[in-house]
Motif scaffolding. Structure first.
Motif, mmCIF file in Angstrom:
data_model
loop_
_atom_site.group_PDB
_atom_site.id
_atom_site.type_symbol
_atom_site.label_atom_id
_atom_site.label_comp_id
_atom_site.label_asym_id
_atom_site.label_seq_id
_atom_site.Cartn_x
_atom_site.Cartn_y
_atom_site.Cartn_z
ATOM 1 N N PHE A 185 -6.123 18.168 -6.403
ATOM 2 C CA PHE A 185 -4.830 18.186 -7.101
ATOM 3 C C PHE A 185 -3.718 17.600 -6.248
ATOM 4 O O PHE A 185 -2.724 17.102 -6.756
ATOM 5 N N LEU A 186 -3.894 17.610 -4.914
ATOM 6 C CA LEU A 186 -2.857 17.071 -4.040
ATOM 7 C C LEU A 186 -2.819 15.544 -4.063
ATOM 8 O O LEU A 186 -1.807 14.937 -3.743
ATOM 9 N N LEU A 187 -3.957 14.924 -4.424
ATOM 10 C CA LEU A 187 -4.017 13.469 -4.422
ATOM 11 C C LEU A 187 -4.161 12.856 -5.809
ATOM 12 O O LEU A 187 -3.995 11.652 -5.968
ATOM 13 N N ASN A 188 -4.472 13.660 -6.804
ATOM 14 C CA ASN A 188 -4.809 13.099 -8.106
ATOM 15 C C ASN A 188 -3.885 13.491 -9.243
ATOM 16 O O ASN A 188 -3.875 12.824 -10.272
ATOM 17 N N GLU A 189 -3.145 14.582 -9.130
ATOM 18 C CA GLU A 189 -2.296 14.991 -10.239
ATOM 19 C C GLU A 189 -1.039 14.130 -10.304
ATOM 20 O O GLU A 189 -0.302 14.020 -9.337
ATOM 21 N N LEU A 190 -0.795 13.507 -11.432
ATOM 22 C CA LEU A 190 0.369 12.648 -11.616
ATOM 23 C C LEU A 190 1.530 13.479 -12.126
ATOM 24 O O LEU A 190 1.735 13.625 -13.324
ATOM 25 N N THR A 191 2.291 14.046 -11.220
ATOM 26 C CA THR A 191 3.449 14.845 -11.598
ATOM 27 C C THR A 191 4.665 14.331 -10.855
ATOM 28 O O THR A 191 4.590 13.387 -10.080
ATOM 29 N N SER A 192 5.797 14.967 -11.093
ATOM 30 C CA SER A 192 7.027 14.561 -10.400
ATOM 31 C C SER A 192 7.126 15.211 -9.025
ATOM 32 O O SER A 192 8.020 14.900 -8.249
ATOM 33 N N ASN A 193 6.204 16.093 -8.731
ATOM 34 C CA ASN A 193 6.272 16.884 -7.499
ATOM 35 C C ASN A 193 5.467 16.233 -6.388
ATOM 36 O O ASN A 193 4.509 16.801 -5.874
ATOM 37 N N PHE A 194 5.833 14.968 -6.030
ATOM 38 C CA PHE A 194 5.054 14.291 -5.008
ATOM 39 C C PHE A 194 5.940 13.558 -4.010
ATOM 40 O O PHE A 194 7.100 13.263 -4.259
ATOM 41 N N THR A 195 5.346 13.277 -2.851
ATOM 42 C CA THR A 195 5.997 12.496 -1.807
ATOM 43 C C THR A 195 5.400 11.093 -1.845
ATOM 44 O O THR A 195 4.195 10.922 -1.975
ATOM 45 N N ARG A 196 6.245 10.083 -1.701
ATOM 46 C CA ARG A 196 5.796 8.698 -1.832
ATOM 47 C C ARG A 196 6.456 7.847 -0.755
ATOM 48 O O ARG A 196 7.661 7.928 -0.533
ATOM 49 N N PHE A 197 5.654 7.006 -0.067
ATOM 50 C CA PHE A 197 6.225 6.081 0.911
ATOM 51 C C PHE A 197 5.231 4.963 1.192
ATOM 52 O O PHE A 197 4.058 5.028 0.792
ATOM 53 N N GLU A 198 5.694 3.920 1.888
ATOM 54 C CA GLU A 198 4.839 2.781 2.206
ATOM 55 C C GLU A 198 4.062 3.055 3.492
ATOM 56 O O GLU A 198 4.631 3.480 4.496
ATOM 57 N N LEU A 199 2.754 2.787 3.427
ATOM 58 C CA LEU A 199 1.890 3.003 4.585
ATOM 59 C C LEU A 199 2.298 2.113 5.757
ATOM 60 O O LEU A 199 2.313 2.549 6.913
ATOM 61 N N GLU B 240 0.842 -1.191 0.000
ATOM 62 C CA GLU B 240 0.000 0.000 0.000
ATOM 63 C C GLU B 240 0.885 1.251 0.000
ATOM 64 O O GLU B 240 1.729 1.434 0.879
ATOM 65 N N ILE B 241 0.703 2.091 -1.027
ATOM 66 C CA ILE B 241 1.557 3.258 -1.203
ATOM 67 C C ILE B 241 0.789 4.540 -0.896
ATOM 68 O O ILE B 241 -0.339 4.721 -1.337
ATOM 69 N N VAL B 242 1.420 5.394 -0.116
ATOM 70 C CA VAL B 242 0.881 6.726 0.150
ATOM 71 C C VAL B 242 1.559 7.680 -0.820
ATOM 72 O O VAL B 242 2.773 7.653 -0.981
ATOM 73 N N LYS B 243 0.760 8.526 -1.485
ATOM 74 C CA LYS B 243 1.341 9.475 -2.427
ATOM 75 C C LYS B 243 0.526 10.765 -2.394
ATOM 76 O O LYS B 243 -0.701 10.735 -2.467
ATOM 77 N N PHE B 244 1.198 11.888 -2.254
ATOM 78 C CA PHE B 244 0.499 13.165 -2.277
ATOM 79 C C PHE B 244 1.444 14.251 -2.769
ATOM 80 O O PHE B 244 2.661 14.105 -2.752
ATOM 81 N N ASN B 245 0.855 15.367 -3.210
ATOM 82 C CA ASN B 245 1.628 16.503 -3.679
ATOM 83 C C ASN B 245 2.488 17.044 -2.533
ATOM 84 O O ASN B 245 2.059 17.075 -1.372
ATOM 85 N N ASN B 246 3.701 17.486 -2.859
ATOM 86 C CA ASN B 246 4.628 17.966 -1.824
ATOM 87 C C ASN B 246 4.075 19.120 -0.998
ATOM 88 O O ASN B 246 4.518 19.347 0.129
ATOM 89 N N GLN B 247 3.109 19.868 -1.556
ATOM 90 C CA GLN B 247 2.579 21.004 -0.809
ATOM 91 C C GLN B 247 1.899 20.575 0.491
ATOM 92 O O GLN B 247 1.784 21.368 1.425
ATOM 93 N N PHE B 248 1.436 19.310 0.537
ATOM 94 C CA PHE B 248 0.819 18.816 1.770
ATOM 95 C C PHE B 248 1.834 18.778 2.910
ATOM 96 O O PHE B 248 1.476 18.878 4.085
ATOM 97 N N ASN B 249 3.113 18.646 2.576
ATOM 98 C CA ASN B 249 4.162 18.626 3.598
ATOM 99 C C ASN B 249 4.379 19.989 4.238
ATOM 100 O O ASN B 249 5.068 20.105 5.258
#
Length: 334
Positions: free
Chosen positions: A117-131, A4-13
């Motif tokens: 846009f924080l959860l749905n836009e497929l760009t390179s500007n995202f944070t990704r890690f395992e839940l 299970e992968i968590v992925k969101f736009n970096n702005q959420f950080n």
């Protein structure tokens, strides 16, 4: 859950989740992971599944669990979510609906449209890690550090001022650097240090007078991820989500070109600011002297704000690219 992968736009950080308990952070990130790429549709969570995802081991009554779920949204409502998307400053609540059914023991959630846009836009500007890895951490400081560390997974370096660090991790203003060492860095190093080869470097401000130099920020070094492996994993996720790989590649290429163009504009635009051009107005049969005031990239076009020196009238000139602007400038520059 292992994959299970968590992925969101970096702005959420950039949002500080101050006051959240470890379990509440687990619930929030679990919900976020399930809402990614859902395009705003409502998603229903069964209490049993939620407890499994957050690895809730203690005996907790349904009433107590519902209270914890409610606390997540209550605390989110108190946060002033502010994001910057192109030329817009957006402020909103995170969830559009947050419905708990005590009989069915379910939670139904939908994301505010402005947050999509924080959860749905497929760009390179995202944070990704395992839940799974995230929920295993005991310390809230570790959880909040970990997701921001993952933003810089390709470089293995995260630099930040002490004020921003304290704000993002919700560290008490009363903490001295010795308190941060003991209560913040100690659990972070205990849970992340060995696996990620984490090193913490303190940056000091310059001495003023006879006073001692103080800590002004931190530089964190950690094991970086192989970019090619990560990109391949991302492609597999995109396939599973039902997206057209070629269209996504085209989007990424277009995004890269736009980014390079924007960087080019930022680097050289200062050279042109307040420079003047001379253009002939055939209607009034006279020359207008125009001054360049500002640049703005919008929808693949370059807008240049220009003021008429004689009467102060301001208008926008639109160019297909910065190169087109430069050619125009050379033609009319004085």
């Amino acid at each position: 859950m292992a994959n299970e992968i968590v992925k969101f736009n970096n702005q959420f950080n950039n949002v500080a989740l101050k006051g959240f308990t470890s379990q509440e952070l687990n619930l929030l990130i679990t919900i976020a992971s399930k809402l990614k790429e859902k395009e705003g549709e409502k998603v229903t969570f069964d209490f049993f599944d939620l407890k499994k995802y957050i690895k809730l081991n203690k005996n907790e009554t349904t009433k107590e669990f519902i209270k914890n779920v409610m606390n997540v949204n209550k605390k989110l409502l108190k946060i002033n979510f502010t994001f910057y998307n192109q030329n817009k400053i957006i402020q909103f609540a995170l969830f559009k609906s947050f419905v708990i059914d005590t009989d069915l023991q379910t939670l139904e959630v939908s994301v505010n449209d402005e947050f999509l846009f924080l959860l749905n836009e497929l760009t390179s500007n995202f944070t990704r890690f395992e839940l799974e890895e995230f929920v295993k951490f005991k310390s809230t400081y570790t959880k909040e550090f970990y997701r921001r560390m993952k933003q810089f997974r390709h470089t293995g370096v995260w630099k930040i001022s002490i004020d921003d660090f304290n704000r993002l991790l919700g560290i008490s203003e009363s903490y001295k650097i010795s308190d941060i060492d003991k209560r913040v860095f100690q659990p972070i190093l205990s849970e992340l240090g060995e696996k990620y080869n984490l090193k913490i470097i303190k940056k000091y401000s310059k001495k003023t007078g006879r006073g001692r130099s103080s800590v002004s920020g931190f530089e964190f070094h950690f094991k970086k991820e192989n970019r090619r492996v990560v990109e391949q994993e991302n492609l597999e996720e995109i396939k599973q989500a039902g997206f057209d790989i070629e269209k996504v590649r085209e989007h990424k290429i277009k995004e890269k070109i736009q980014k390079e163009e924007k960087n080019r504009i930022n680097k050289v635009s200062d050279f042109y600011l307040y420079r003047k051009v001379k253009m002939y107005d055939s209607f009034y049969e006279q020359y207008n002297y125009l001054e360049i005031l500002a640049f703005n990239q919008k929808n693949d076009k370059l807008n240049v704000k220009i003021r008429n020196v004689d009467d102060g009238y301001v208008q926008d000139f639109t160019f297909d690219s910065f190169k087109n602007f430069e050619n125009w400038f050379r033609k009319y520059a004085i």
